[in-house]
Design a protein around this motif. Structure first.
Motif, PDB file in Angstrom:
ATOM      1  N   SER A   5       0.680  -1.250  -0.317  1.00 52.17           N
ATOM      2  CA  SER A   5       0.112   0.431  -0.252  1.00 52.17           C
ATOM      3  C   SER A   5       0.631   1.188  -0.356  1.00 52.17           C
ATOM      4  CB  SER A   5      -1.497   0.203   1.226  1.00 52.17           C
ATOM      5  OG  SER A   5       0.016  -0.051   2.291  1.00 52.17           O
ATOM      6  N   ASP A   6       2.230   1.048   0.284  1.00 52.29           N
ATOM      7  CA  ASP A   6       2.931   2.982   0.419  1.00 52.29           C
ATOM      8  C   ASP A   6       4.033   2.029  -0.443  1.00 52.29           C
ATOM      9  OD1 ASP A   6       1.491   4.158   2.240  1.00 52.29           O
ATOM     10  OD2 ASP A   6       1.598   2.501   4.232  1.00 52.29           O
ATOM     11  N   VAL A   7       4.074   2.815  -0.980  1.00 48.29           N
ATOM     12  CA  VAL A   7       5.534   2.565  -2.047  1.00 48.29           C
ATOM     13  C   VAL A   7       6.219   4.440  -1.375  1.00 48.29           C
ATOM     14  CG1 VAL A   7       6.611   3.302  -4.478  1.00 48.29           C
ATOM     15  CG2 VAL A   7       4.720   1.448  -3.348  1.00 48.29           C
ATOM     16  N   GLY A   8       7.643   4.913  -1.308  1.00 47.60           N
ATOM     17  CA  GLY A   8       8.178   5.942  -1.034  1.00 47.60           C
ATOM     18  C   GLY A   8       8.673   6.507  -2.323  1.00 47.60           C
ATOM     19  N   GLY A   9       7.464   6.813  -2.753  1.00 52.56           N
ATOM     20  CA  GLY A   9       8.180   8.062  -4.316  1.00 52.56           C
ATOM     21  C   GLY A   9       7.848   6.969  -5.404  1.00 52.56           C
ATOM     22  N   GLY A  10       8.339   7.534  -6.923  1.00 52.03           N
ATOM     23  CA  GLY A  10       7.983   7.072  -7.634  1.00 52.03           C
ATOM     24  C   GLY A  10       8.999   8.104  -8.611  1.00 52.03           C
ATOM     25  N   PHE A  11       7.568   8.766  -9.437  1.00 51.16           N
ATOM     26  CA  PHE A  11       8.291   9.903 -10.635  1.00 51.16           C
ATOM     27  C   PHE A  11       8.668   8.629 -11.679  1.00 51.16           C
ATOM     28  CE2 PHE A  11       9.724  10.899  -6.290  1.00 51.16           C
ATOM     29  CZ  PHE A  11       9.668  11.400  -5.527  1.00 51.16           C
ATOM     30  N   GLY A  12       8.974   7.368 -12.107  1.00 50.00           N
ATOM     31  CA  GLY A  12       8.651   7.658 -13.250  1.00 50.00           C
ATOM     32  C   GLY A  12       9.310   5.910 -12.900  1.00 50.00           C
ATOM     33  N   ILE A  13      10.867   6.118 -11.737  1.00 54.66           N
ATOM     34  CA  ILE A  13      11.719   4.948 -12.022  1.00 54.66           C
ATOM     35  C   ILE A  13      11.722   3.571 -11.548  1.00 54.66           C
ATOM     36  CG2 ILE A  13      12.441   5.605  -9.728  1.00 54.66           C
ATOM     37  CD1 ILE A  13      15.529   5.824 -10.634  1.00 54.66           C
ATOM     38  N   LYS A  14       9.820   4.138 -10.606  1.00 52.66           N
ATOM     39  CA  LYS A  14       9.564   2.715 -10.553  1.00 52.66           C
ATOM     40  C   LYS A  14       8.800   1.892 -11.695  1.00 52.66           C
ATOM     41  CE  LYS A  14      11.026   3.071  -5.540  1.00 52.66           C
ATOM     42  NZ  LYS A  14      10.205   3.448  -4.250  1.00 52.66           N
ATOM     43  N   ILE A  15       8.888   2.682 -13.473  1.00 54.59           N
ATOM     44  CA  ILE A  15       8.422   2.137 -13.828  1.00 54.59           C
ATOM     45  C   ILE A  15       9.359   0.795 -14.317  1.00 54.59           C
ATOM     46  CG2 ILE A  15       7.459   2.023 -16.212  1.00 54.59           C
ATOM     47  CD1 ILE A  15       6.523   4.907 -15.490  1.00 54.59           C
ATOM     48  N   THR A  16       9.737   0.778 -14.312  1.00 55.12           N
ATOM     49  CA  THR A  16      11.370   0.251 -14.553  1.00 55.12           C
ATOM     50  C   THR A  16      12.375  -0.623 -14.082  1.00 55.12           C
ATOM     51  OG1 THR A  16      12.777   2.398 -14.952  1.00 55.12           O
ATOM     52  CG2 THR A  16      11.878   1.674 -17.131  1.00 55.12           C
ATOM     53  N   ILE A  17      11.773  -0.911 -12.794  1.00 58.04           N
ATOM     54  CA  ILE A  17      11.893  -1.750 -11.622  1.00 58.04           C
ATOM     55  C   ILE A  17      11.759  -3.062 -12.224  1.00 58.04           C
ATOM     56  CG2 ILE A  17       9.468  -2.528 -10.311  1.00 58.04           C
ATOM     57  CD1 ILE A  17      11.234  -2.610  -7.937  1.00 58.04           C
ATOM     58  N   TYR A  18      11.694  -3.541 -13.491  1.00 58.51           N
ATOM     59  CA  TYR A  18      10.431  -5.185 -13.603  1.00 58.51           C
ATOM     60  C   TYR A  18      12.233  -6.052 -13.614  1.00 58.51           C
ATOM     61  CZ  TYR A  18      11.009  -3.440 -18.005  1.00 58.51           C
ATOM     62  OH  TYR A  18      11.095  -2.627 -19.313  1.00 58.51           O
ATOM     63  N   PRO A  19      13.182  -5.237 -14.422  1.00 58.41           N
ATOM     64  CA  PRO A  19      14.412  -6.261 -15.071  1.00 58.41           C
ATOM     65  C   PRO A  19      14.725  -7.196 -13.642  1.00 58.41           C
ATOM     66  CG  PRO A  19      14.417  -4.145 -15.958  1.00 58.41           C
ATOM     67  CD  PRO A  19      13.149  -4.143 -15.355  1.00 58.41           C
ATOM     68  N   TYR A  20      14.617  -5.400 -12.608  1.00 59.51           N
ATOM     69  CA  TYR A  20      15.812  -6.026 -11.121  1.00 59.51           C
ATOM     70  C   TYR A  20      13.915  -7.126 -10.983  1.00 59.51           C
ATOM     71  CZ  TYR A  20      19.270  -3.292 -11.769  1.00 59.51           C
ATOM     72  OH  TYR A  20      20.582  -2.516 -11.981  1.00 59.51           O
ATOM     73  N   SER A  21      12.922  -7.154 -11.121  1.00 59.43           N
ATOM     74  CA  SER A  21      11.946  -8.057 -10.691  1.00 59.43           C
ATOM     75  C   SER A  21      12.213  -9.910 -11.093  1.00 59.43           C
ATOM     76  CB  SER A  21      10.417  -7.379 -11.062  1.00 59.43           C
ATOM     77  OG  SER A  21      10.280  -6.455 -10.240  1.00 59.43           O
ATOM     78  N   CYS A  22      12.582  -9.674 -12.541  1.00 57.47           N
ATOM     79  CA  CYS A  22      12.350 -10.678 -12.670  1.00 57.47           C
ATOM     80  C   CYS A  22      13.663 -11.846 -12.615  1.00 57.47           C
ATOM     81  CB  CYS A  22      12.869 -10.364 -14.384  1.00 57.47           C
ATOM     82  SG  CYS A  22      11.167 -10.315 -15.155  1.00 57.47           S
ATOM     83  N   LEU A  23      14.924 -10.761 -12.054  1.00 55.76           N
ATOM     84  CA  LEU A  23      16.273 -11.092 -11.930  1.00 55.76           C
ATOM     85  C   LEU A  23      16.245 -11.784 -10.296  1.00 55.76           C
ATOM     86  CD1 LEU A  23      19.426 -11.058 -12.377  1.00 55.76           C
ATOM     87  CD2 LEU A  23      19.856  -9.221 -11.442  1.00 55.76           C
ATOM     88  N   ILE A  24      15.831 -11.096  -9.407  1.00 50.53           N
ATOM     89  CA  ILE A  24      14.981 -11.847  -8.526  1.00 50.53           C
ATOM     90  C   ILE A  24      14.405 -12.767  -8.798  1.00 50.53           C
ATOM     91  CG2 ILE A  24      14.741 -11.893  -5.705  1.00 50.53           C
ATOM     92  CD1 ILE A  24      16.895  -9.875  -6.808  1.00 50.53           C
ATOM     93  N   THR A  25      13.196 -12.793  -9.221  1.00 43.06           N
ATOM     94  CA  THR A  25      12.707 -14.490  -9.300  1.00 43.06           C
ATOM     95  C   THR A  25      14.109 -15.366  -9.933  1.00 43.06           C
ATOM     96  OG1 THR A  25      10.894 -12.789 -10.077  1.00 43.06           O
ATOM     97  CG2 THR A  25      10.177 -14.936 -10.489  1.00 43.06           C
ATOM     98  N   LEU A  26      14.816 -14.975 -10.592  1.00 42.73           N
ATOM     99  CA  LEU A  26      15.610 -16.229 -11.359  1.00 42.73           C
ATOM    100  C   LEU A  26      16.225 -16.721 -10.558  1.00 42.73           C
ATOM    101  CD1 LEU A  26      15.416 -14.295 -14.583  1.00 42.73           C
ATOM    102  CD2 LEU A  26      14.892 -16.281 -15.328  1.00 42.73           C
ATOM    103  N   ALA A  27      17.192 -15.624  -9.171  1.00 39.90           N
ATOM    104  CA  ALA A  27      17.518 -15.662  -8.516  1.00 39.90           C
ATOM    105  C   ALA A  27      16.712 -16.628  -7.470  1.00 39.90           C
ATOM    106  CB  ALA A  27      18.227 -14.476  -7.136  1.00 39.90           C
ATOM    107  N   SER A  28      16.013 -16.985  -7.378  1.00 43.27           N
ATOM    108  CA  SER A  28      15.289 -17.650  -6.489  1.00 43.27           C
ATOM    109  C   SER A  28      14.421 -18.953  -7.304  1.00 43.27           C
ATOM    110  CB  SER A  28      13.329 -16.818  -6.569  1.00 43.27           C
ATOM    111  OG  SER A  28      12.380 -17.815  -6.233  1.00 43.27           O
ATOM    112  N   ARG A  29      14.588 -18.731  -8.577  1.00 39.25           N
ATOM    113  CA  ARG A  29      14.858 -20.128  -9.228  1.00 39.25           C
ATOM    114  C   ARG A  29      15.620 -20.759  -9.309  1.00 39.25           C
ATOM    115  NH1 ARG A  29      12.277 -21.018 -16.173  1.00 39.25           N
ATOM    116  NH2 ARG A  29      13.379 -22.748 -15.920  1.00 39.25           N
TER     117      ARG A  29
END
Ligand code: FES
Ligand code: FES
Lengths: 816, 167
Positions: A254-278
């Protein structure tokens, strides 16, 4: 002293006054001021979560010869190490709209192309151990020469980032609208200008955070992250991870500490960390640190623009040529190369000219990949356009305000379709301009400037105008679709949002959104809208934000970006209320034995229009629907939940002439600045700053003002303070907050703000966007003001940021 | 590698804890992870942004620059300790009323820094607030709401009994 902030709104609406439009204090604040927020780093959604640390490239450009992590894996507490070789079979490159994009994976394979690119990920039982292990990974590199300068990267001799593409130009499009060549041939005057826009980052105070969980039994990914949307990136992630869409669940707290656009491009890291989990077989958490954020997450684009403007002697602008070159960094990270296409519909800004040439190029350089940065490429656009308008004024010796007045759209021209396809529904631009000039007392200001100049002071006045595009069209990128795949097969459009409202058995109202806000006050505004519809207190309404694609209603466009909430989600909320009211009236009409037509909802009750004594409370009705549904007629379904989708109909696919209405809503803004260059320190002092806007209906003026101040500071950072500096090898020199200097309260300025409210005709609530507009006007207004101050010296400064050292050199040079 | 640990005693928001802590663990991590006090935020981990500001023995410090064991025996107040007996601290009330926060990430550190600032300058001018608060970064508000909040809180805090002023 007993303080209950929840019972002390700044404004209390009376019977005929609505909550919408009032300065209601925010509902979110209740938890945030107590330290009870629910941010990414605070989450512990699963047992046995391990922690990741990322080893990053120290080179701007190099080949990876060998990675040896045997020593790292031997440290007690280290579970696993992920390297590029592991992911070859697990991921596909992110899908990109470009001709020569190269292949972009969540981590480096074979080659690194920017300082900070992920090379290995250690997964360990805690963060401290994971970071210890990084030191024991041995990577052998073969360094290659790098290219960081936009215009050099285009040249034949430049080292190639992606050899297989044979060029560093990822995409180039040249399109003409109207009769541009004719306009330039027939012009009385043509002015040309080169302007340079700096690379800076939005740097929210909260960094990226991800918990990735690879569910091997279902070939599914569950990801918690502080993503801000658009959820079209869900498709990008699903494709890269090789999962079907319903097996990718994205959850945002529910709470995100600011974005301003940069958090649109978090997804390569979301994928990376999921691959690390894999690889590790456990859920993995990663919280980016500030250095990683500054070198490796995302930044706005640095741009060189060559402008040409054709005009008649009287100052009528007849045509504009934009030659835009953007440095998008080492990879194209969707929604890039949106940077060159995002303002497609408003490339002509607030002006009447119909002849436009767009020459748009995205260039790869050995810098961190770019992404949206508050005002997505509109700061760049208006900086170039408004500088050139000023140059024209200067050339023709016309007052810059008079020149603009001559060229801005008249109220009678609305609804107006721009030469590039934008659709501006309604507006009175001259009235907004006049409002500003009146507040600023422009004539008086000119006199004052004259006096100050006589005292030998470097004083300047700068103005800038902007049409602020909000609620981006999901189809605007199709203008860049490579020519060989026709977008006609799969055209895209729309800018939609969903909202679900439930009324429980006790009459309690819960609103569930998937808008993933980062401080914009969605909970408050949602509660205001609902409170007006049901005649109840906003404090009694529970609003759930964040996101969960597994359980909530959402759309491809969902999210908090592109200043879209007030023009999209707000309307979906209104419609969901209406859906529930229809149902409750039906139930009431059955119980009260009257027609639904005779019923109204007032003060939390369904009331008979002719006989106010005849009424039923919503609470009672909700109770009956939940506890005693069998007494209701069959055609009334059980439950009291309604989901509505709102979509802006004006955002259609790209048309056959290559034009597109790239945004659903367009606000208008005028800024005016009075500045002085300090003669001793060469610092820029902003003596006065005025703004006037038409953002349509203001849903909460307190939040609107907060957005304008926030956007202003972003623009100030952009214009005067912040820059990501790289040396010629691609080494970043601004990797900590000691070198990357952000404005603080000591640098903040006060604004004089005026509003004109012309409600949008496209949305039931009449609101447009606000959150980004100041980032579009501030760089241009300040640059124009500085140049006005420099005018007596016949020198010009067009490259940002305008630092004291640049002003010192330019003035010293001029004095010679 | 064996983690070196140390058993420490610490009072946080009036509650006493005895904990075995790795000697290299930061105070901010200790509070967040070992005590579950996630109201203290970490924005930079190198002492610049001020998000992690809290009180140790009445002094405002940056908890990302301090090891937990350095606070052995100390009395610590975090954002969670500002509200006393169900009553908000005037700084909290002012932040909400003056829209001194948007995303809320800088807010705990900002309020702690503001309380500390007013301790040294109980009756500041606007310019003094702007300068006095310049050690903390906010990316959302443009600082306007924050400056207003501090100015509004100043007289309210002056009226409080010393005991409940937190420091
Ligand atoms: S986190 Fe401690 S100062 Fe930034
Ligand atoms: S409110 Fe977001 S950083 Fe200050």
């Amino acid at each position: 002293m007993s303080i209950d902030i929840q019972s002390k709104p700044t404004e209390t609406p009376s019977k005929d006054k609505k909550w919408v439009g009032s300065k209601l204090n925010r509902l979110e604040d209740k938890r945030l001021i107590r330290g009870k927020g629910n941010y990414m780093e605070d989450l512990k959604p699963l047992p046995n979560i391990h922690h990741a640390a990322i080893l990053r490239s120290p080179h701007g450009h190099a080949r990876i010869k060998k990675i040896d992590y045997t020593k790292a894996i031997d440290i007690p507490g280290v579970r696993s190490v992920l390297v590029g070789d592991d992911i070859r079979d697990w991921v596909k490159p992110f899908p990109v709209v470009a001709d020569n994009p190269g292949k972009y994976f969540p981590m480096a394979i074979d080659k690194v192309r920017y300082v900070g690119e992920p090379v290995a990920v250690v997964i360990a039982e805690n963060q401290y151990v994971a970071e210890d292990a990084l030191d024991l990974i041995n990577v052998e590199y073969e360094a290659l020469s790098a290219t960081v300068n936009i215009e050099e990267a285009i040249s034949e001799e430049a080292p190639l980032l992606h050899e297989e593409e044979g060029t560093n130009v990822a995409i180039q499009r040249n399109t003409k609208f109207g009769n541009v060549d004719e306009a330039f041939e027939e012009a009385d005057t043509v002015v040309k200008e080169r302007v340079v826009f700096n690379r800076f980052t939005c740097m929210p105070l909260e960094t990226y955070g991800v918990i990735g969980h690879w569910d091997s039994s279902n070939h599914a990914a569950n990801i918690w992250c502080n993503f801000q949307g658009p959820f079209s990136m869900h498709a990008v992630m699903a494709k890269a991870l090789g999962v079907v869409p319903n097996k990718l669940r994205i959850m945002v707290p529910s709470d995100v500490g600011g974005g301003f656009g940069i958090k649109i491009t978090i997804y390569p890291y979301s994928c990376l960390i999921t691959l690390a989990s894999r690889k590790a077989g456990v859920p993995v958490k990663w919280i980016e640190d500030r250095r990683e954020n500054l070198i490796g997450s995302s930044s706005g684009t640095d741009r060189v623009t060559y402008m040409e403007m054709a005009a008649k002697k009287d100052g009528t602008i007849t045509g504009v040529r934009y030659k835009i070159m953007d440095s998008v960094g080492a990879y194209i990270r969707p929604p890039e190369p949106g940077t060159i296409f995002r303002p497609y519909g408003n490339y002509s800004g607030p002006y009447k000219f119909r002849n436009v040439e767009l020459d748009l190029t995205a260039v790869m350089t050995n810098k961190v990949p770019t992404g949206p940065n508050r005002g997505y490429s509109c700061g760049q656009l208006y900086h170039a356009l408004e500088r050139t308008v000023d140059k024209l004024a200067h050339t023709l010796n016309i007052d810059p305000v008079d020149l603009r007045r001559k060229n801005i759209l008249e109220p009678s021209q609305f609804p107006y379709t721009t030469p590039t396809g934008g659709y501006y529904d309604v507006g009175d631009y001259p009235a907004v301009l006049n409002k500003l000039l009146k507040s600023a007392d422009y004539k008086q200001l000119l006199k004052k400037q004259e006096e100050m100049r006589k005292q030998g002071r470097h004083v300047g006045i700068g103005i800038s105008l902007a049409v602020d595009p909000a609620a981006s069209n999901m189809g605007y990128m199709d203008v860049g679709t490579p020519k060989d795949h026709s977008n006609k097969e799969r055209p895209k459009s729309g800018s939609s949002e969903a909202a679900t409202i439930t009324i429980d058995y006790g009459g309690g109202i819960t609103v569930t959104l998937n808008t993933a806000p980062q401080g914009q006050g969605h909970e408050t505004v949602a509660a205001q809208i609902v409170a007006d519809q049901f005649g109840c207190s906003p404090y009694d309404i529970l609003v759930t934000t964040g996101s969960d694609t597994g359980t909530r209603a959402w759309t491809i466009a969902s999210g908090a970006y592109s200043s879209r909430f007030s023009g999209t989600a707000a309307n979906a909320i209104l419609m969901a209320c209406e859906g529930l009211i229809v149902k409750m009236k039906k139930v009431a009409s059955h119980l009260m034995e009257c027609s639904t037509e005779n019923l109204d909802v007032i003060d939390g009750k369904v009331v008979h229009k002719e006989d106010a004594q005849l009424s039923m409370s919503l609470k009672k009705l909700a109770g009956i629907i939940h506890w005693n549904p069998t007494i209701l007629p069959d055609e009334i379904s059980n439950g009291l939940t309604h989901t509505s989708y709102f979509s802006l109909d004006s955002v259609k696919p790209v048309d056959e002439n290559g034009r597109v209405n790239s945004s659903g809503l367009y606000s208008f803004a005028v800024d005016l600045a009075l500045v002085e260059i300090d003669k001793k320190t060469f610092e820029l002092n902003i003596l006065k700053y005025y703004m006037a806007h038409d953002i349509g209906k203001s849903l909460n003026p307190q939040i609107v003002e907060g957005q304008l101040y926030g956007g202003m500071l972003h623009g100030l950072a952009n214009t005067l303070y912040e820059e990501m500096v790289y040396d010629k090898n691609g080494q970043i020199l601004t990797g900590t907050l000691m070198d990357y200097t952000c404005p603080t309260s000591a640098e903040s300025i006060d604004l004089e703000i005026d509003h004109l409210e012309t409600p949008s005709t496209l949305t039931p609530l009449g609101a447009r966007g606000t959150g980004e507009v100041a980032t579009m006007t501030v760089p241009a207004a300040l640059t124009n003001a500085v140049n006005d101050a420099l005018k007596p010296y016949n020198v010009v400064i067009n490259d940002l940021p305008i630092t004291p050292s640049k002003l010192f050199s330019i003035l010293k040079e001029a004095e010679k | 590698m064996q983690e070196n640990t140390h058993t420490m005693n610490i009072t946080v928001n009036g509650v006493n804890y005895e904990k075995e802590v790795p000697v290299r663990k930061l105070l901010s991590d200790f509070l967040r992870e070992d005590l579950g006090l996630t109201g203290t935020h970490v924005g930079c981990e190198h002492g610049v942004c001020g998000a992690c500001t809290l009180f140790v023995n009445g002094e405002a410090i940056r908890s990302c620059l301090m090891f937990a064991i350095q606070a052995d025996g100390a009395d610590v107040t975090t954002i969670e300790g500002l509200e006393r007996n169900g009553e908000l601290h005037p700084m909290q009330e002012s932040f909400s009323e003056c829209h001194g926060l948007q995303c809320g990430f800088c807010t705990p550190g900002m309020m702690m820094a503001a309380i500390d600032f007013l301790k040294h300058n109980p009756n500041p001018t606007e310019q003094e607030v702007k300068e006095g608060m310049s050690g903390n970064i906010c990316r959302c508000t443009g600082y306007k709401g924050i400056v207003d909040s501090v100015l509004k809180a100043a007289p309210l805090i002056s009226k409080l009994e010393t005991k409940s002023k937190v420091f």
